[in-house]
Write a protein that holds these residues in place. Structure first.
Motif, PDB file in Angstrom:
ATOM      1  N   HIS A  99       0.821  -1.217   0.000  1.00 40.92           N
ATOM      2  CA  HIS A  99       0.000   0.000   0.000  1.00 40.92           C
ATOM      3  C   HIS A  99       0.853   1.264   0.000  1.00 40.92           C
ATOM      4  N   GLY A 100       2.166   1.099  -0.012  1.00 39.47           N
ATOM      5  CA  GLY A 100       3.039   2.261  -0.043  1.00 39.47           C
ATOM      6  C   GLY A 100       3.054   3.050   1.252  1.00 39.47           C
ATOM      7  N   THR A 101       2.738   2.388   2.356  1.00 45.31           N
ATOM      8  CA  THR A 101       2.719   3.054   3.660  1.00 45.31           C
ATOM      9  C   THR A 101       4.053   2.820   4.364  1.00 45.31           C
ATOM     10  N   PRO A 102       4.817   3.862   4.636  1.00 47.08           N
ATOM     11  CA  PRO A 102       6.112   3.669   5.308  1.00 47.08           C
ATOM     12  C   PRO A 102       5.932   3.230   6.759  1.00 47.08           C
ATOM     13  N   PHE A 103       6.923   2.537   7.266  1.00 48.06           N
ATOM     14  CA  PHE A 103       6.897   2.107   8.660  1.00 48.06           C
ATOM     15  C   PHE A 103       8.305   2.186   9.238  1.00 48.06           C
ATOM     16  N   CYS A 104       8.363   2.256  10.560  1.00 50.66           N
ATOM     17  CA  CYS A 104       9.649   2.329  11.243  1.00 50.66           C
ATOM     18  C   CYS A 104       9.488   1.716  12.627  1.00 50.66           C
ATOM     19  N   VAL A 105      10.591   1.659  13.365  1.00 44.87           N
ATOM     20  CA  VAL A 105      10.554   1.171  14.740  1.00 44.87           C
ATOM     21  C   VAL A 105      11.071   2.265  15.656  1.00 44.87           C
ATOM     22  N   ALA A 106      10.404   2.454  16.785  1.00 48.60           N
ATOM     23  CA  ALA A 106      10.842   3.403  17.807  1.00 48.60           C
ATOM     24  C   ALA A 106      10.806   2.676  19.139  1.00 48.60           C
ATOM     25  N   SER A 107      11.964   2.516  19.757  1.00 54.14           N
ATOM     26  CA  SER A 107      12.076   1.641  20.915  1.00 54.14           C
ATOM     27  C   SER A 107      12.973   2.249  21.988  1.00 54.14           C
ATOM     28  N   ASN A 108      12.655   1.924  23.244  1.00 55.88           N
ATOM     29  CA  ASN A 108      13.564   2.262  24.337  1.00 55.88           C
ATOM     30  C   ASN A 108      14.770   1.348  24.348  1.00 55.88           C
ATOM     31  N   GLY A 109      14.733   0.273  23.569  1.00 58.18           N
ATOM     32  CA  GLY A 109      15.820  -0.691  23.541  1.00 58.18           C
ATOM     33  C   GLY A 109      17.026  -0.198  22.752  1.00 58.18           C
ATOM     34  N   HIS A 110      18.134  -0.864  22.976  1.00 59.39           N
ATOM     35  CA  HIS A 110      19.385  -0.546  22.293  1.00 59.39           C
ATOM     36  C   HIS A 110      19.360  -1.107  20.875  1.00 59.39           C
ATOM     37  N   GLU A 111      19.991  -0.392  19.945  1.00 54.21           N
ATOM     38  CA  GLU A 111      20.048  -0.880  18.560  1.00 54.21           C
ATOM     39  C   GLU A 111      20.722  -2.239  18.476  1.00 54.21           C
ATOM     40  N   ALA A 112      21.732  -2.481  19.317  1.00 47.81           N
ATOM     41  CA  ALA A 112      22.427  -3.771  19.292  1.00 47.81           C
ATOM     42  C   ALA A 112      21.469  -4.908  19.632  1.00 47.81           C
ATOM     43  N   LYS A 113      20.570  -4.655  20.556  1.00 45.32           N
ATOM     44  CA  LYS A 113      19.573  -5.666  20.913  1.00 45.32           C
ATOM     45  C   LYS A 113      18.617  -5.902  19.754  1.00 45.32           C
ATOM     46  N   MET A 114      18.189  -4.829  19.103  1.00 46.28           N
ATOM     47  CA  MET A 114      17.273  -4.984  17.979  1.00 46.28           C
ATOM     48  C   MET A 114      17.943  -5.695  16.810  1.00 46.28           C
ATOM     49  N   GLU A 115      19.235  -5.474  16.627  1.00 42.63           N
ATOM     50  CA  GLU A 115      19.933  -6.184  15.548  1.00 42.63           C
ATOM     51  C   GLU A 115      19.929  -7.685  15.812  1.00 42.63           C
ATOM     52  N   ILE A 116      20.052  -8.081  17.087  1.00 43.55           N
ATOM     53  CA  ILE A 116      20.013  -9.500  17.440  1.00 43.55           C
ATOM     54  C   ILE A 116      18.622 -10.078  17.182  1.00 43.55           C
ATOM     55  N   THR A 117      17.595  -9.414  17.699  1.00 45.35           N
ATOM     56  CA  THR A 117      16.251  -9.984  17.622  1.00 45.35           C
ATOM     57  C   THR A 117      15.656  -9.886  16.223  1.00 45.35           C
ATOM     58  N   LEU A 118      15.786  -8.730  15.589  1.00 45.50           N
ATOM     59  CA  LEU A 118      15.246  -8.575  14.244  1.00 45.50           C
ATOM     60  C   LEU A 118      16.094  -9.316  13.216  1.00 45.50           C
ATOM     61  N   GLY A 119      17.391  -9.397  13.478  1.00 44.68           N
ATOM     62  CA  GLY A 119      18.308 -10.018  12.522  1.00 44.68           C
ATOM     63  C   GLY A 119      18.044 -11.485  12.311  1.00 44.68           C
ATOM     64  N   GLN A 120      17.708 -12.200  13.378  1.00 38.88           N
ATOM     65  CA  GLN A 120      17.518 -13.646  13.236  1.00 38.88           C
ATOM     66  C   GLN A 120      16.155 -13.995  12.640  1.00 38.88           C
ATOM     67  N   ASN A 121      15.305 -12.987  12.454  1.00 41.89           N
ATOM     68  CA  ASN A 121      13.974 -13.224  11.891  1.00 41.89           C
ATOM     69  C   ASN A 121      13.788 -12.608  10.512  1.00 41.89           C
ATOM     70  N   GLY A 122      14.870 -12.120   9.926  1.00 39.40           N
ATOM     71  CA  GLY A 122      14.807 -11.543   8.589  1.00 39.40           C
ATOM     72  C   GLY A 122      14.206 -10.155   8.536  1.00 39.40           C
ATOM     73  N   LEU A 123      14.017  -9.524   9.705  1.00 38.23           N
ATOM     74  CA  LEU A 123      13.391  -8.206   9.733  1.00 38.23           C
ATOM     75  C   LEU A 123      14.397  -7.058   9.754  1.00 38.23           C
TER      76      LEU A 123
END
Length: 211
Positions: A99-123
């Protein structure tokens, strides 16, 4: 029609909240503070690790000043062992792209943590250039600034936030943004009372967003 979807990460994109909080429970037990999972989630979900340390000290844990580095190391190790994506998230992102709708993530978490969790799920490739972390920007929920920063970055006038914690919902409401609250394991009464629209499965979101 919304022109930006802002996702929280832990508990919304990936099922990491229970794992992280169990790790905190195990760690704090070594410092003489015994907590159950429900207690830990009530005290800590949606906050910062600095806030976790302060609360644990108030409850009697004798934590050293380098405790945050210690607990992050333990949490990261546990998450690397496997952290599942929330069911329905990949399909939802596909619909937003279609639908051409942009999305992003905004988190209190550290980017390093998100790289671990999102990285192993292809996100990770879908978010690594559209990520707003409290650790980078110095703004943590329930302050609305992180969501406002994301909206300004995309030039969004009608953003919607997808959250799962009281602090995240509070931040969205303070920012004047519509908030959808994901309640996978409860009726979501607390989140609804804060002003969110509660839903229970990611497959419900396309209809809520009129995609």
């Amino acid at each position: 029609m919304h022109d930006l979807v802002i996702f929280d990460c832990d508990g919304v994109l990936v099922d990491s909240e229970t794992m992280s909080n169990q790790c905190i429970i195990d760690n704090l037990a070594r410092y003489g503070l015994e907590l159950g999972l429900e207690d830990a989630i009530g005290f800590f979900v949606g906050g910062t690790m600095t806030g976790v340390m302060q609360k644990a000290r108030e409850l009697g844990a004798g934590l050293s000043d380098d405790w945050i580095d210690e607990i992050y190391g333990e949490i990261y190790a546990r998450l690397r062992a496997g952290c599942p994506v929330i069911e329905g998230v990949p399909g939802l992102l596909d619909k937003l792209d279609a639908h051409g709708t942009p999305f992003c993530v905004a988190s209190n978490g550290h980017e390093a943590k998100m790289e671990i969790t999102l990285g192993q799920n292809g996100l990770w490739p879908r978010f690594n250039d559209r990520m707003f972390s409290a650790h980078v920007h110095g703004i943590a929920k329930p302050d609305p600034g992180l969501f406002q920063l994301a909206a300004r970055h995309f030039g969004a006038e009608t953003p919607v936030v997808i959250e799962d914690s009281p602090s995240g919902v509070t931040a969205a409401i303070r920012a004047g943004m519509r908030c959808l609250a994901y309640a996978a394991h409860s009726d979501g009464t607390e989140l609804r009372d804060l002003g969110a629209e509660v839903f229970h499965h990611m497959n419900d979101v396309p209809e809520l967003l009129a995609l």
